[in-house]
Design a protein around this motif. Structure first.
Motif, PDB file in Angstrom:
ATOM      1  N   GLU A 205       0.837  -1.207   0.000  1.00 22.03           N
ATOM      2  CA  GLU A 205       0.000   0.000   0.000  1.00 22.03           C
ATOM      3  C   GLU A 205       0.871   1.257   0.000  1.00 22.03           C
ATOM      4  OE1 GLU A 205      -3.547   2.098   2.694  1.00 22.03           O
ATOM      5  OE2 GLU A 205      -2.640   0.213   3.338  1.00 22.03           O
ATOM      6  N   ALA A 206       1.935   1.257   0.804  1.00 21.50           N
ATOM      7  CA  ALA A 206       2.837   2.408   0.867  1.00 21.50           C
ATOM      8  C   ALA A 206       3.520   2.641  -0.477  1.00 21.50           C
ATOM      9  CB  ALA A 206       3.886   2.190   1.957  1.00 21.50           C
ATOM     10  N   ALA A 207       3.920   1.558  -1.127  1.00 17.65           N
ATOM     11  CA  ALA A 207       4.593   1.675  -2.428  1.00 17.65           C
ATOM     12  C   ALA A 207       3.640   2.186  -3.501  1.00 17.65           C
ATOM     13  CB  ALA A 207       5.173   0.327  -2.832  1.00 17.65           C
ATOM     14  N   ASN A 208       2.438   1.637  -3.546  1.00 15.71           N
ATOM     15  CA  ASN A 208       1.466   2.033  -4.566  1.00 15.71           C
ATOM     16  C   ASN A 208       1.047   3.495  -4.421  1.00 15.71           C
ATOM     17  OD1 ASN A 208       1.437  -0.510  -5.751  1.00 15.71           O
ATOM     18  ND2 ASN A 208      -0.196  -1.267  -4.425  1.00 15.71           N
ATOM     19  N   ALA A 209       1.081   4.000  -3.173  1.00 12.27           N
ATOM     20  CA  ALA A 209       0.676   5.391  -2.936  1.00 12.27           C
ATOM     21  C   ALA A 209       1.708   6.383  -3.456  1.00 12.27           C
ATOM     22  CB  ALA A 209       0.455   5.612  -1.439  1.00 12.27           C
ATOM     23  N   LYS A 210       2.954   5.927  -3.661  1.00 15.66           N
ATOM     24  CA  LYS A 210       4.015   6.861  -4.051  1.00 15.66           C
ATOM     25  C   LYS A 210       4.569   6.638  -5.458  1.00 15.66           C
ATOM     26  CE  LYS A 210       4.418   9.536  -0.440  1.00 15.66           C
ATOM     27  NZ  LYS A 210       5.630   9.748   0.340  1.00 15.66           N
ATOM     28  N   VAL A 211       4.168   5.584  -6.121  1.00 12.68           N
ATOM     29  CA  VAL A 211       4.798   5.267  -7.403  1.00 12.68           C
ATOM     30  C   VAL A 211       4.548   6.344  -8.457  1.00 12.68           C
ATOM     31  CG1 VAL A 211       2.881   3.917  -8.380  1.00 12.68           C
ATOM     32  CG2 VAL A 211       5.248   3.341  -8.995  1.00 12.68           C
ATOM     33  N   ASP A 212       3.422   7.063  -8.340  1.00 15.91           N
ATOM     34  CA  ASP A 212       3.142   8.128  -9.317  1.00 15.91           C
ATOM     35  C   ASP A 212       3.956   9.391  -9.059  1.00 15.91           C
ATOM     36  OD1 ASP A 212       1.384   6.632 -10.791  1.00 15.91           O
ATOM     37  OD2 ASP A 212      -0.417   7.367  -9.777  1.00 15.91           O
TER      38      ASP A 212
END
Length: 689
Positions: free
Chosen positions: A133-140
């Motif tokens: 969840e933390a990774a997906n929130a910042k990939v953009d």
């Protein structure tokens, strides 16, 4: 367990026999026993052998005394006691064997204790959803150089995080844009938000994996597959973020225009002021009795109103009139008021102008943001630009305001532009206010020291109107816009602590002596904290001199009922405890080395009195405040609302911020001193009354 089974069989057999006394010597009783055994799922072979055995040997043996061991004694209808067994030997019948496995609880198989590796793996599995969840929130937030890299990264980074095999080619792409933070105590991954391969401070964001040992295990497996590391890097090697503070200010996005200030005077006193196309007239102060009478008459349809409510309403109206007239007086020496025009030709004095500003303003801001981002903006940055532009399409004022706050919130989560969010808050509050029908402009320069924005009333009342008092008493929209008028301080999510002195000058207290008392307290800070300049040396004499002033002002405040109880911080610490804790922390951080015992005592004594002064300021200010000549707009991204405190109905209490950051320094005598980044700083706290 076997005894319970035999008892059950015998009871069942006895229940089937007419007299309840089974007799193996009787054929019909044996037939019933056979039926009983079949119902209990015994095999044909067992039933045949068992019935044959008891029919041949089994007979009643009566006893008077103690029966032999193993005998199952029964009582006959006449009271005789007997058991079944071999009549020739007196030996009781053995308990019948059984081929039926009675119901038993299986013994719990003792499981082997999990190994440390198995325990860790379980923690990893539990924490993995949070890490993803933390990774997906910042990939953009990553600045990809091309679409192919973006696709490869997104397809493989999640796999790598989950411990799945990833090709060497994919690892090479991932290392362009993400690196594990080289710090064994912090479980984070840096991502490049300016350009590939640049992980310097200011050119990166971070994914906070967290999770302790589980997080470290996840990163360890990523390293094993070839993911690289990046140093935390000191500020010396840092680069500016894409958009920092003071980039998206109103003054840099709009054009400065001059508003002529015209004043009408009677006997030297301003009776009317016109700022551009905004006109304000001095209001007459009705006497208290007349105002109460009109309010009571006007409120007759509300029989629940109390005398206390009436008095409170009168105080608010009178405060509003005083403040409104103070606002008019503030233009006494101003002939021109410079302001920022965000949209050319949009005059907030008219409805058409306010609508134009709210419609076109977001596009102006979006274009400026896009321009400031330069080449290769991240997906998250581009989305903020799009969201700002789309704000123009929202017709409903409340939805417009809510989406403005959501945009600020999303900006706060994008490291490359988060520092610009507080500046942008001013622009969005300006737009939302005008969308809500409140004429609002942005002053340019320091004409109004506390104000980020200035609100004007849509209209005011004519003091010469025969029904003036009645209209004042009735309240309504006109009165609301009058009490809203004036300087507006804008903060995002409460904002940082700011200096007490400027806001003190724009505050009216119930007691005429309060402002002077607070000024006396404020002026003592140099006695307590010292400085580097000659004449500002730390000394016990100065500390005691300042303390004497605080003693006097605290006593006066207590006598007036403005301070009750001990002066303590919210966490229960006294000023001395606060001073002790801070010095202990600073010394643990390697500061204030070589401090003498005398220096330590002076520093602690001074810090104690400094904190005490802040608490006195807080209590006296908040408990004697009548009204303020400024309003506060808190752009609250948590609630999605612009929380307004007008300074009258809702006031701005001050919460003393004792630790705004201190810098160690040495005075001319070589004594260590602690200089605060902001003297007697405080946060505004909205309180409605």
């Amino acid at each position: 367990m076997m005894k319970m089974l035999i008892d059950k069989l015998v009871k069942d057999w006895a229940w089937r026999v007419n007299d309840g006394m089974p007799d193996p010597s009787k054929k019909d009783h044996l037939d019933l026993l056979e039926t009983t055994l079949r119902d209990h799922k015994y095999s044909d072979e067992f039933i045949s052998d068992f019935i044959s055995q008891i029919s041949e040997k089994r007979s009643k043996i009566y006893v008077d005394g103690k029966p032999p061991k193993g005998a199952k004694v029964q009582v006959g209808p006449k009271g005789g006691r007997y058991y079944y067994g071999d009549a020739s030997t007196g030996k009781p019948d053995p308990e019948p064997p059984t081929d039926k496995k009675p119901s038993k609880k299986k013994k719990a198989v003792k499981k082997a204790k999990p190994t440390p590796e198995e325990k860790l793996q379980k923690k990893v599995e539990k924490h993995m959803p949070k890490a993803l969840e933390a990774a997906n929130a910042k990939v953009d937030n990553i600045a990809f150089s091309n679409e192919q890299d973006e696709q490869t990264f997104k397809e493989n980074f999640t796999k790598l995080l989950k411990g799945e095999d990833v090709s060497p080619e994919a690892i090479d792409v991932i290392n362009k844009y993400a690196r594990i933070k080289k710090n064994k105590n912090v479980v984070e991954i840096y991502i490049a938000n300016k350009e590939e391969g640049d992980f310097r401070q200011g050119a990166r964001d971070k994914i906070e994996i967290k999770g302790g040992d589980a997080g470290r295990s996840i990163l360890g497996k990523m390293r094993e597959q070839g993911m690289g590391e990046a140093d935390p890097i000191t500020s010396k090697e840092s680069v500016p973020v894409k958009i920092g503070g003071k980039i998206l200010t109103l003054s840099k996005m709009g054009k400065t225009i001059s508003n002529k200030v015209e004043k009408t005077r009677v006997d030297g006193k301003i009776t009317e002021v016109k700022v551009g196309d905004h006109t304000m007239r001095r209001q007459s102060m009705p006497d208290t009795d007349s105002l109460i009478k009109e309010i009571v008459e006007y409120k007759e349809q509300n029989p629940g109103i109390s005398d206390e409510d009436v008095e409170h309403k009168v105080e608010q109206l009178q405060s509003g009139i005083i403040r409104y007239n103070n606002l008019i007086d503030s233009y006494d020496k101003i002939d021109n008021l410079d302001s920022v025009s965000l949209v050319e030709g949009a005059n907030p004095a008219t409805k058409e102008g306010r609508d134009k500003l709210a419609k076109e303003g977001p596009k102006v801001i979006a274009n400026k943001l896009e321009e400031a981002l330069g080449e290769n903006p991240t997906k998250a940055e581009k989305q903020i630009v799009t969201d700002l532009g789309n704000l123009s399409n929202i017709d409903d004022p409340s939805e417009y305001e809510k989406e403005s706050m959501e945009i600020l919130k999303r900006m706060g989560n994008v490291a490359s532009i988060s520092k610009a969010a507080p500046d942008l808050a001013e622009s969005l509050v300006l737009l939302a206010n005008n969308k809500n029908g409140k004429p609002t402009i942005a002053p340019s320069g320091e004409t109004f020291p506390v104000a980020d924005l200035i609100q004007f009333p849509t209209e005011d009342l004519d003091p010469k109107d025969p029904d003036y008092i009645k209209k004042i008493a009735a309240g309504g929209k006109t009165i609301v816009t009058m009490t809203d008028a004036g300087g507006l301080s804008v903060k995002k999510d409460g904002g940082a602590a700011s200096g007490f002195t400027a806001k003190l000058g724009m505050t009216t207290f119930k007691s005429e002596t309060t402002k002077e008392s607070l000024t006396n307290v404020l002026s003592q800070h140099n006695n307590f904290i010292g400085g580097k300049k000659k004449g500002a040396e730390l000394s016990e004499e100065k500390i005691q001199s300042g303390k004497a002033v605080l003693d006097k002002e605290e006593k006066a405040a207590r006598d007036a009922g403005l301070i009750k109880g001990d002066l303590k911080f919210k966490d229960g610490r006294t000023p001395r405890q606060w001073a002790d804790d801070n010095l202990a922390k600073w010394k643990a951080d390697g500061k204030y080395k070589g401090m003498t015992d005398e220096n330590k005592k002076m520093l602690l004594d001074g810090m104690e009195q400094y904190a005490r002064g802040g608490l006195i300021l807080q209590e006296v200010h908040n408990n004697d405040l009548a009204f303020q000549d400024y309003a506060n707009a808190n752009a609250n991204t948590k609630t999605g609302k612009i929380e307004m405190s007008d300074g009258i109905n809702c006031i701005n209490n001050m919460a003393f911020q004792a630790s705004p950051g201190f810098k160690p320094a040495q005075d001319k005598n070589g004594n260590w001193v602690a200089r605060p980044n902001a003297v007697y700083a405080g946060n505004l706290k909205k309180v409605c009354r």
